[in-house]
Each structure stands twice: as structure tokens, then as C-alpha cells.
Write an enzyme that holds these catalytic residues in place. Structure first.
Site, PDB file in Angstrom:
ATOM      1  CG  ASP A 127      43.624  38.435  41.504  1.00  0.00           C
ATOM      2  OD1 ASP A 127      42.500  38.331  42.045  1.00  0.00           O
ATOM      3  OD2 ASP A 127      44.347  39.437  41.635  1.00  0.00           O
ATOM      4  N   GLY A 176      38.990  37.587  45.284  1.00  0.00           N
ATOM      5  CA  GLY A 176      39.315  37.742  43.865  1.00  0.00           C
ATOM      6  C   GLY A 176      39.851  36.445  43.274  1.00  0.00           C
TER       7      GLY A 176
END
Length: 251
Positions: free
Chosen positions: A105, A103
Site C-alpha cells: 500500500d 508494504g
């Protein structure tokens, strides 16, 4: 004033951070709405910042339809947009079977953790899921752990048990509780603190080094004080990572 708007779109919440150089001047947190269109994104952003003052937008997004919405908005407004993803220069090698599965993030967190706290390190991000991301002593992203998040666990428990209910996310005065609400709070807070400590210790054992553990995310302040392995709480780590990735890709 020119600046960068860093945007971390999670499954549950979206966090915005307005940077002036390296300084985080303002930040906002709103609910993530996957159905938002490019026009709706524009209305939201105009209510937060003066778009004409921005150098650009740096986006981390775990909700694919919203990536296109932000791209549509940026294209129409003529705003420079960096979407953190495959091919983005981060400065951190990804030692993952398929780097495309990581991901954005999580990558932003790793970038910021190394810059602010040094390597080796472990980032514990309390979001929709609880993410553990590991950077080796050589500064390489070597993988991590994904576990159900605090809010998901609370929702599942309330939905499956007829006599149980959602409670405020706060720590009870004692581990041994005297009522149902406090019992649920104790299970959440001390249960997740114990999970964090157990996983961080196992990661340190595998690395064979006492890596620093940094907590971030919306509920970090709830769990970190009760987790013995967490050394630092850095609430805006993801936004800082987006700023650093933006700087590394400006040219």
C-alpha cells in the site's frame, strides 16, 4: 463494460475500487476478515461487480493469508490477478535497505502521489498505522515513518484507563475541552495533527526541500483540516496507485 477492480486489503479495512479506464466509477469499504477463504472472497466480489466484465484484479494486501485466498479465487475463476509485491514493475526506484519490507500500500501511494501531485512529495496515510512515505525530487522512494494509528490509540487508551471510553471520531469545537468525551476528541484530533506537522517538517528539513504533503486513508478528512502542513487530501490514492501499477505491468 470491461474494467479493473483495485483491492487494497489493510489490517482493519479493505477498500475496493472499480475503474473504467482511468476513471474510478465505484468504490466500497468493508471490514478485513483474515480468515476469509477463496470461496468467501468470490461471494464477496460477486456481490459487488460483474466478474465477467473485468479485465482483472490489482491487489495490495498487508494480510498474508488473504493473498492466498485471492490467488485461489482468481485461479478458479480464470481472472487475471496482479499482486503488488517484490518484482512488480512500479516505475519508482525503492531506496530502502530491504525493499521487501515496504508494504504494498505504501508503494501504491508513492506511485500515485508522483503521478498526480509530482515529486518531491510526502504521503500521510491514516490507516491502522499512520504511514509517512517520502519520494525525493528525483522520483525515488527514499523511506518513511510508521506511527500508531488513530483507532489503535483510542482502543489502547480505553482499554488501559478504567474511567475513559471510546468516543466518536470528530473534532471538538475548542481545543480546551469541558468534558471527558470532548477532551478525548481534542487529544486525538489535535494530537495527531501536531504529530503530522512535526514529522512532515522534519522530513522536509532532511530533504532540504519543501515537499508537498498529501493525506489519504479513512480518517484523513478528520485530521487534515487541522494539520498545517497537509496541502491536499486524496482519499483514493492507494486505489489509483494500484491502477497505475496494473497499467505498467499489463504487457
Amino acid at each position: 463494460m470491461a474494467g479493473l477492480l483495485a483491492i487494497d486489503v489493510g489490517n482493519t479495512q479493505t477498500v475496493f475500487g472499480l475503474f473504467d479506464g482511468s476513471e474510478l466509477r465505484e468504490h466500497w469499504r468493508v471490514s478485513t476478515e483474515p480468515e476469509r477463504t477463496g470461496d468467501e472472497v468470490g461471494l464477496l466480489l460477486r456481490g459487488l461487480v460483474d466478474l465477467a466484465s473485468l479485465d482483472g484484479l490489482a491487489l495490495s494486501c498487508t494480510v498474508p493469508p488473504l493473498v492466498r485466498a485471492y490467488e485461489e479465487f482468481a485461479e478458479r475463476e480464470g481472472v487475471s490477478l496482479l499482486v503488488l509485491g517484490p518484482g512488480t514493475r512500479t516505475g519508482i526506484p525503492l531506496r530502502y535497505d530491504d525493499p521487501r519490507e515496504v508494504g504494498p500500500d505504501r508503494i501504491a501511494n508513492a506511485v500515485a502521489a508522483v503521478e498526480r501531485h509530482g515529486a518531491p512529495c510526502i504521503v500521510v496515510d491514516f490507516g491502522t498505522s499512520t504511514n509517512f512515505d517520502v519520494v525525493s525530487a528525483e522520483g525515488e522512494y527514499v523511506g518513511g515513518v510508521l506511527a500508531p494509528g488513530i483507532e489503535i490509540s483510542m482502543d489502547a487508551l480505553a482499554a488501559r484507563a478504567a474511567r475513559l471510553f471510546r468516543v466518536d471520531f470528530s473534532a471538538p469545537e475548542t481545543v480546551i475541552a469541558k468534558n471527558t468525551a470532548a477532551s478525548l476528541q481534542s487529544g486525538l484530533v489535535y494530537g495527531f495533527a501536531g504529530q503530522v506537522d512535526g514529522i512532515v517538517r522534519r522530513i522536509r528539513d532532511e530533504l532540504a526541500v519543501d515537499a508537498r504533503a498529501i493525506a489519504t486513508g479513512g480518517l484523513a478528512d478528520l485530521i487534515a483540516p487541522h494539520a498545517r502542513t497537509i496541502e491536499t487530501v486524496d482519499p483514493w490514492l492507494t486505489l489509483e496507485g494500484l491502477r497505475l501499477v496494473w497499467e505498467r505491468n499489463r504487457n
